[in-house]
Enzyme design. Structure first.
Site, short mmCIF file in Angstrom:
data_model
loop_
_atom_site.label_atom_id
_atom_site.label_comp_id
_atom_site.label_asym_id
_atom_site.label_seq_id
_atom_site.Cartn_x
_atom_site.Cartn_y
_atom_site.Cartn_z
N ASP A 43 0.84 -1.21 0.00
CA ASP A 43 0.00 0.00 0.00
C ASP A 43 0.88 1.26 0.00
OD1 ASP A 43 -2.20 -1.74 0.21
OD2 ASP A 43 -2.05 -1.74 2.39
N HIS A 57 -5.41 -3.53 5.38
CA HIS A 57 -4.79 -3.90 4.10
C HIS A 57 -5.83 -4.45 3.12
CE1 HIS A 57 -1.63 -5.07 1.37
NE2 HIS A 57 -1.89 -6.36 1.47
#
Length: 345
Positions: free
Chosen positions: A182, A209
């Protein structure tokens, strides 16, 4: 043909900004002996991750494990002329040998989501795999730093914690959900819009996530660029949907394997530097946390000789980020609870 200069840049990418420890080359006396284990080494993420860990000069022993296909991957990777010794292990009977003496265990094991497969199908398969692997870790290398890549990370990290608690080996400082992809995406996308060199960019990404639980803090990005609000909204959405972007581009033939391997290698490198006593190693990770009311949360973490040295706070957030934080909490809590429930069945 890979030129020597390209190999050098590959190495420096993996050991990004490495300390003098890493820069002193491959002689065995220059860095501590460190064993890294990749569980799921024959898979789509596992193979490129194994190669990247072979290129890391901080690794002296690389142990590759999967249920099948590992001897071939190990033979292939072992021919790369770097410091680490490589051994491949295959099948459940060899899992203990693969894990013994590990300093860092990276877990990309599991199945990617395939067309027609629901998230629940994916959860049930991967959660079961993670549960059995963590049971083995608690037995054979309870002091290792565990880097969880297997999705859904928002649930697999709580599963691992519960397994370790039952075994009496849980240390919250040694369990990490790898959310580095990310961060990698947020940096790349931000650099493109801000028109700044990506190597200089830093963007913290907090929360979880998956989907809206991923919250990039572009208000804290450096170097700071005055991007319009609608650009920030679009960048946030693109970071959250990065995995879907890759799945669609691969037209049902795969998911984010190469970028995930790169991100996994970066985070493992940070863990190794922390273990080796390099100061001020800070990365975002999904860990046991008091930063919010949720039991697990991704934020900046200072890494050291025991794993997590300090979980850092969120800093000041923009109104848009504050709103995103409140929106993600119920979904993240639900995923955490789902993992805990599965582990205790």
């Amino acid at each position: 043909m890979i030129k020597p200069s390209m190999l050098g840049s590959l190495r420096s990418a993996v050991s990004r900004g490495s300390s003098h420890l890493a820069r002193r080359g491959y002689s065995s006396d220059s860095t501590p002996e460190r064993k890294v284990v990749v569980l799921g080494a024959a898979g789509g993420i596992g193979q490129p991750l194994s190669l990247l860990m072979k290129l890391n000069p901080l690794v002296s022993s690389l142990s590759l494990y999967d249920i099948a296909g590992t001897p071939g991957v190990a033979a292939d990777v072992s021919h790369v002329n770097t410091r680490s010794e490589v051994v491949g292990y295959q099948g459940e009977g060899e899992l203990g040998k693969a894990l013994e003496g590990a300093d860092v265990v990276i877990i990309p094991a599991g199945v990617p989501r395939k067309p027609g497969m629901t998230r629940d199908d994916l959860f049930n398969i991967n959660a079961g795999i993670v549960k059995s692997l963590c049971t083995a870790i608690s037995k054979y290398c309870p002091k290792a730093l565990v880097n969880m890549i297997s999705n859904p990370v928002n649930s697999t990290v709580p599963i691992a914690a519960e397994v370790f608690k039952k075994a009496g080996t849980y240390d919250e400082k040694r369990l990490f959900g790898v959310t580095t992809l990310d961060v990698v995406r947020a940096k790349t996308f931000y650099a493109g819009k801000a028109k700044v060199p990506v190597a200089e960019v830093n963007v913290p990404v907090v929360g979880g996530h998956a989907g809206i639980t991923i919250l990039p803090l572009f208000s804290q990005a450096t170097p700071q660029a005055n991007l319009d609000h609608d650009v920030i909204v679009a960048l946030t959405k693109r970071t959250q949907d990065g995995g879907t972007e890759v799945v669609e581009a691969k037209a049902g033939k795969g998911s984010a394997t190469l970028s995930m391997a790169y991100a996994g290698a970066l985070f493992a490198d940070a863990c190794l530097k922390g273990l080796n006593g390099v100061p001020d190693v800070v990365e975002c990770s999904f860990v046991q946390s008091n930063v919010t009311e949720l039991p697990f949360f991704a934020s900046k973490v200072r890494l050291g000789k025991n794993g997590v040295e300090e979980v850092l706070g969120l800093g000041s957030l923009s109104d848009f980020e504050k709103e995103g934080l409140e929106k993600l909490k119920p979904e993240l809590l639900s995923s955490i609870e789902k993992g805990i429930k599965f582990a205790n069945q």
